[in-house]
Design an enzyme around this catalytic site. Sequence first.
Site, mmCIF file in Angstrom:
data_model
loop_
_atom_site.group_PDB
_atom_site.id
_atom_site.type_symbol
_atom_site.label_atom_id
_atom_site.label_comp_id
_atom_site.label_asym_id
_atom_site.label_seq_id
_atom_site.Cartn_x
_atom_site.Cartn_y
_atom_site.Cartn_z
ATOM 1 N N ALA A 1 55.983 58.845 63.219
ATOM 2 C CA ALA A 1 56.544 58.689 64.537
ATOM 3 C C ALA A 1 57.304 59.726 65.059
ATOM 4 O O ALA A 1 57.534 60.320 66.277
ATOM 5 C CB ALA A 1 57.342 57.469 64.657
ATOM 6 N N ALA B 1 55.107 62.673 65.824
ATOM 7 C CA ALA B 1 54.629 62.721 67.359
ATOM 8 C C ALA B 1 55.614 62.582 68.464
ATOM 9 O O ALA B 1 55.300 63.364 69.549
ATOM 10 C CB ALA B 1 54.035 61.026 67.486
ATOM 11 N N GLU B 2 56.908 62.460 68.236
ATOM 12 C CA GLU B 2 57.928 62.452 69.326
ATOM 13 C C GLU B 2 58.248 63.977 69.278
ATOM 14 O O GLU B 2 58.328 64.299 70.390
ATOM 15 C CB GLU B 2 59.071 61.623 68.734
ATOM 16 C CG GLU B 2 60.047 61.774 69.952
ATOM 17 C CD GLU B 2 60.938 60.616 70.326
ATOM 18 O OE1 GLU B 2 62.035 60.519 71.158
ATOM 19 O OE2 GLU B 2 60.796 59.476 69.804
ATOM 20 N N THR B 3 58.277 64.498 68.176
ATOM 21 C CA THR B 3 58.551 65.963 68.177
ATOM 22 C C THR B 3 57.546 66.780 69.155
ATOM 23 O O THR B 3 57.828 67.576 70.024
ATOM 24 C CB THR B 3 58.773 66.427 66.855
ATOM 25 O OG1 THR B 3 59.732 66.295 66.155
ATOM 26 C CG2 THR B 3 58.872 68.016 66.821
ATOM 27 N N SER C 1 57.948 65.607 72.850
ATOM 28 C CA SER C 1 59.056 66.023 73.542
ATOM 29 C C SER C 1 59.073 67.545 73.606
ATOM 30 O O SER C 1 59.829 67.796 74.868
ATOM 31 C CB SER C 1 60.299 65.458 72.751
ATOM 32 O OG SER C 1 60.251 64.106 72.766
#
Length: 152
Positions: A73, A76-78, A81
């Site tokens: 996660a 993925a967020e890195t 974003s």
Amino acid sequence: MDGKDTRRDYARELADANVPEHLRGWLSDWGVGALVVKLGIVFEELTAERSVATMPVVGNTQVAGVLHGGASAALAETLGSFAATLHAGEGRIAMGVDLNATHHRPATSGLVRGVCTALQLGRNVTSHEIVISDSDGRRVCTARITNLLRDL
């Protein structure tokens, strides 16, 4: 304070994370973030439309010895974003408002690779899909992130 500039020099961090040269000035005041460094995330490609990075499994496992879902996660967020912030442009930032991840299979060794693809690049909201695969190209996780774009 002794009057010295206390800003951290992020040049080494940006180089270690393989941030493209043309983006290093943009990140020179912030670096890539402590979590990115701890997880060992290394970028291969970084644009608003498509971002790619790898992360080692070793060091990012849960108690059963497989890749931690939270590490997936975070990868993925890195990616989502960073891509959204690049789309937002100078003087703006992306703020994640939704992240979901489906874990398909465990990864136990090697690197995982996240490929982030834009689904929607709007003026105030972006959505990206991130597919994380193991070293054999098998899908480990599928994630989607929605970011709100705001002025700094």
